[in-house]
Design a protein around this motif. Structure first.
Motif, PDB file in Angstrom:
ATOM      1  N   GLY A   1     -12.595  53.808  18.874  1.00 30.04           N
ATOM      2  CA  GLY A   1     -12.194  52.602  19.586  1.00 30.04           C
ATOM      3  C   GLY A   1     -11.423  52.919  20.848  1.00 30.04           C
ATOM      4  N   ALA A   2     -10.963  51.855  21.465  1.00 25.00           N
ATOM      5  CA  ALA A   2     -10.265  51.983  22.741  1.00 25.00           C
ATOM      6  C   ALA A   2      -8.923  52.672  22.598  1.00 25.00           C
ATOM      7  N   ALA A   3      -8.333  52.630  21.392  1.00 29.40           N
ATOM      8  CA  ALA A   3      -7.008  53.212  21.197  1.00 29.40           C
ATOM      9  C   ALA A   3      -7.050  54.729  21.055  1.00 29.40           C
ATOM     10  N   HIS A   4      -8.214  55.294  20.847  1.00 25.70           N
ATOM     11  CA  HIS A   4      -8.313  56.740  20.668  1.00 25.70           C
ATOM     12  C   HIS A   4      -8.275  57.439  22.027  1.00 25.70           C
ATOM     13  N   ALA A   5      -7.337  58.367  22.156  1.00 26.44           N
ATOM     14  CA  ALA A   5      -7.204  59.089  23.426  1.00 26.44           C
ATOM     15  C   ALA A   5      -8.178  60.247  23.534  1.00 26.44           C
ATOM     16  N   GLY A   6      -8.691  60.714  22.420  1.00 24.67           N
ATOM     17  CA  GLY A   6      -9.618  61.838  22.446  1.00 24.67           C
ATOM     18  C   GLY A   6     -10.260  62.046  21.095  1.00 24.67           C
ATOM     19  N   LEU A   7     -11.102  63.056  21.022  1.00 30.32           N
ATOM     20  CA  LEU A   7     -11.820  63.335  19.783  1.00 30.32           C
ATOM     21  C   LEU A   7     -10.873  63.737  18.664  1.00 30.32           C
ATOM     22  N   ASP A   8      -9.811  64.440  18.973  1.00 28.85           N
ATOM     23  CA  ASP A   8      -8.870  64.870  17.944  1.00 28.85           C
ATOM     24  C   ASP A   8      -8.265  63.670  17.215  1.00 28.85           C
ATOM     25  N   ALA A   9      -8.051  62.598  17.944  1.00 32.65           N
ATOM     26  CA  ALA A   9      -7.477  61.409  17.318  1.00 32.65           C
ATOM     27  C   ALA A   9      -8.459  60.801  16.315  1.00 32.65           C
ATOM     28  N   VAL A  10      -9.737  60.807  16.643  1.00 32.63           N
ATOM     29  CA  VAL A  10     -10.739  60.255  15.723  1.00 32.63           C
ATOM     30  C   VAL A  10     -10.853  61.138  14.481  1.00 32.63           C
ATOM     31  N   ILE A  11     -10.865  62.456  14.676  1.00 39.30           N
ATOM     32  CA  ILE A  11     -10.930  63.367  13.538  1.00 39.30           C
ATOM     33  C   ILE A  11      -9.692  63.199  12.654  1.00 39.30           C
ATOM     34  N   GLY A  12      -8.541  62.965  13.278  1.00 37.89           N
ATOM     35  CA  GLY A  12      -7.329  62.730  12.495  1.00 37.89           C
ATOM     36  C   GLY A  12      -7.433  61.480  11.652  1.00 37.89           C
ATOM     37  N   ASP A  13      -7.986  60.399  12.204  1.00 38.28           N
ATOM     38  CA  ASP A  13      -8.152  59.160  11.438  1.00 38.28           C
ATOM     39  C   ASP A  13      -9.124  59.351  10.282  1.00 38.28           C
ATOM     40  N   ALA A  14     -10.224  60.072  10.540  1.00 38.98           N
ATOM     41  CA  ALA A  14     -11.187  60.315   9.468  1.00 38.98           C
ATOM     42  C   ALA A  14     -10.568  61.183   8.378  1.00 38.98           C
ATOM     43  N   GLY A  15      -9.749  62.163   8.764  1.00 39.55           N
ATOM     44  CA  GLY A  15      -9.075  62.989   7.767  1.00 39.55           C
ATOM     45  C   GLY A  15      -8.088  62.193   6.934  1.00 39.55           C
ATOM     46  N   ALA A  16      -7.386  61.281   7.563  1.00 36.24           N
ATOM     47  CA  ALA A  16      -6.447  60.438   6.815  1.00 36.24           C
ATOM     48  C   ALA A  16      -7.187  59.539   5.830  1.00 36.24           C
ATOM     49  N   ALA A  17      -8.334  58.996   6.246  1.00 38.15           N
ATOM     50  CA  ALA A  17      -9.128  58.174   5.336  1.00 38.15           C
ATOM     51  C   ALA A  17      -9.679  59.015   4.184  1.00 38.15           C
ATOM     52  N   LEU A  18     -10.029  60.275   4.452  1.00 38.83           N
ATOM     53  CA  LEU A  18     -10.515  61.167   3.393  1.00 38.83           C
ATOM     54  C   LEU A  18      -9.410  61.435   2.370  1.00 38.83           C
ATOM     55  N   ARG A  19      -8.194  61.617   2.819  1.00 41.41           N
ATOM     56  CA  ARG A  19      -7.090  61.837   1.883  1.00 41.41           C
ATOM     57  C   ARG A  19      -6.843  60.608   1.012  1.00 41.41           C
ATOM     58  N   GLU A  20      -7.053  59.427   1.581  1.00 41.60           N
ATOM     59  CA  GLU A  20      -6.928  58.206   0.785  1.00 41.60           C
ATOM     60  C   GLU A  20      -8.006  58.162  -0.300  1.00 41.60           C
ATOM     61  N   ALA A  21      -9.216  58.612   0.041  1.00 42.09           N
ATOM     62  CA  ALA A  21     -10.284  58.643  -0.957  1.00 42.09           C
ATOM     63  C   ALA A  21      -9.957  59.638  -2.067  1.00 42.09           C
ATOM     64  N   LYS A  22      -9.355  60.749  -1.741  1.00 41.14           N
ATOM     65  CA  LYS A  22      -8.962  61.723  -2.753  1.00 41.14           C
ATOM     66  C   LYS A  22      -7.878  61.124  -3.656  1.00 41.14           C
ATOM     67  N   SER A  23      -6.912  60.442  -3.031  1.00 40.50           N
ATOM     68  CA  SER A  23      -5.832  59.846  -3.810  1.00 40.50           C
ATOM     69  C   SER A  23      -6.326  58.714  -4.705  1.00 40.50           C
ATOM     70  N   ALA A  24      -7.411  58.058  -4.302  1.00 40.76           N
ATOM     71  CA  ALA A  24      -7.953  56.952  -5.095  1.00 40.76           C
ATOM     72  C   ALA A  24      -8.780  57.435  -6.283  1.00 40.76           C
ATOM     73  N   GLY A  25      -8.881  58.738  -6.487  1.00 37.77           N
ATOM     74  CA  GLY A  25      -9.592  59.256  -7.635  1.00 37.77           C
ATOM     75  C   GLY A  25     -10.855  60.019  -7.294  1.00 37.77           C
ATOM     76  N   ARG A  26     -11.144  60.198  -6.017  1.00 35.45           N
ATOM     77  CA  ARG A  26     -12.332  60.948  -5.563  1.00 35.45           C
ATOM     78  C   ARG A  26     -13.613  60.163  -5.872  1.00 35.45           C
ATOM     79  N   ASN A  27     -14.755  60.717  -5.395  1.00 35.65           N
ATOM     80  CA  ASN A  27     -16.064  60.082  -5.554  1.00 35.65           C
ATOM     81  C   ASN A  27     -16.039  58.644  -5.032  1.00 35.65           C
TER      82      ASN A  27
END
Length: 309
Positions: free
Chosen positions: A263-289
């Motif tokens: 989106g418009a708030a992302h300053a670069g690719l690293d910011a998008v990868i960081g958001d995807a990584g944070a969402a992945l950690r939430e999926a792990k915390s929710a029990g995986r799969n």
């Protein structure tokens, strides 16, 4: 040819003819000498034999013996003259070769000018290209280095045209435990199958890469966050139904997926990868799969988005 070089050819021909005549005379003299020598030897041998033969043979015997000796000597002497004497004679000088004509100048094909680069972005994936980017040796997915380079090229285009795009970060659940229980070869085989299932779910111009270990990252151009969630869920379902036959056992695995829209708030690719990584950690915390998404960012424009369905 210059005037000084004109008499060279006739002089060489005359010398060769003279040498041939000398060879012929030598062979003739040698032959006559053989005949004379044979006659002399035959006459002497005939005279020595005449005293022991009847009187009627005394006149003809020397001539017959001389002819016989000559008949033997002449072929022998001729053979010796051809094989021994003739090769020993000096050979005629070789005719001087004509000076070679000057070589024609080499023709150089002019290179055609390279056309100016098109302003349109190159496709992220160019199958069959001789200069295709490096792929991961195990899975065949693109390497992290290529992914970053390609995504950076796309970044300016996304900003310029206000297009939607999304990122998926996929991680194999309990990948270390899988390797410990079944061996790293089984873990590698499982990762290859997961990559194959993910690739078969994507479009030809989506970009699938391996970031190392059991982590895969997918770039989805022209895809809004809801379309990216749909793609992530389909990949997760396919992997959940996978059964890998390994050394008489059925090995299974699951994945967790984090989704982030660009989106418009992302300053670069690293910011998008960081958001995807944070969402992945939430999926792990929710029990995986399962699949989790980062907050939906503000749209670049108000044009309808296309999903990756």
């Amino acid at each position: 040819m210059t005037p000084d070089s004109k008499p060279a050819a006739p002089a060489a021909i005359t010398a060769a003819q003279a040498l041939q005549r000398r060879r012929a005379i030598s062979l003739a003299v040698t032959g006559l000498g053989a005949v004379g020598l044979g006659a002399m030897l035959g006459h002497g041998l005939g005279q020595s034999l005449t005293a022991q033969l009847p009187t009627g043979w005394s006149a003809a015997l020397p001539a017959l013996v001389g002819a016989a000796v000559s008949a033997v000597l002449v072929p022998l002497v001729g053979w010796a003259a051809i094989r021994i004497v003739a090769p020993a004679l000096p050979r005629p000088e070789a005719r001087p070769a004509k000076p070679a004509a000057p070589a024609a100048p080499a023709t150089v094909t002019r290179l055609r000018p390279v056309p100016a680069a098109d302003t349109a972005p190159a496709p992220l994936v160019a199958p069959g290209d001789a200069q295709a980017p490096a792929r991961d040796a195990l899975t065949g997915a693109y390497t992290q280095q290529h992914f970053v380079a390609a995504a950076d090229r796309e970044w300016s285009r996304i900003r310029r045209h206000g297009e939607d795009a999304a990122l998926l970060m996929v991680d194999v659940d309990h990948f270390k435990r899988l390797n410990d229980e079944h061996g790293t070869a089984a873990g590698d085989a499982m990762l290859v199958e997961i990559t194959r299932l993910a690739s078969s779910t994507l479009r030809p111009y989506d970009l699938l890469s391996r970031f190392g270990g059991g982590v895969l990252v997918v770039y989805l151009p022209h895809t809004d966050p809801l379309g990216a969630l749909d793609v992530a869920e389909r990949i997760r379902e396919r992997v959940a139904g996978l059964r890998l036959a390994w050394q008489g056992k059925s090995v299974k695995a699951t994945i967790s997926v984090g989704v982030a829209g660009i989106g418009a708030a992302h300053a670069g690719l690293d910011a998008v990868i960081g958001d995807a990584g944070a969402a992945l950690r939430e999926a792990k915390s929710a029990g995986r799969n399962c699949v989790r998404a980062a907050p939906i960012p503000p749209r670049q424009n108000h044009t309808p988005a296309r999903s990756a369905g």
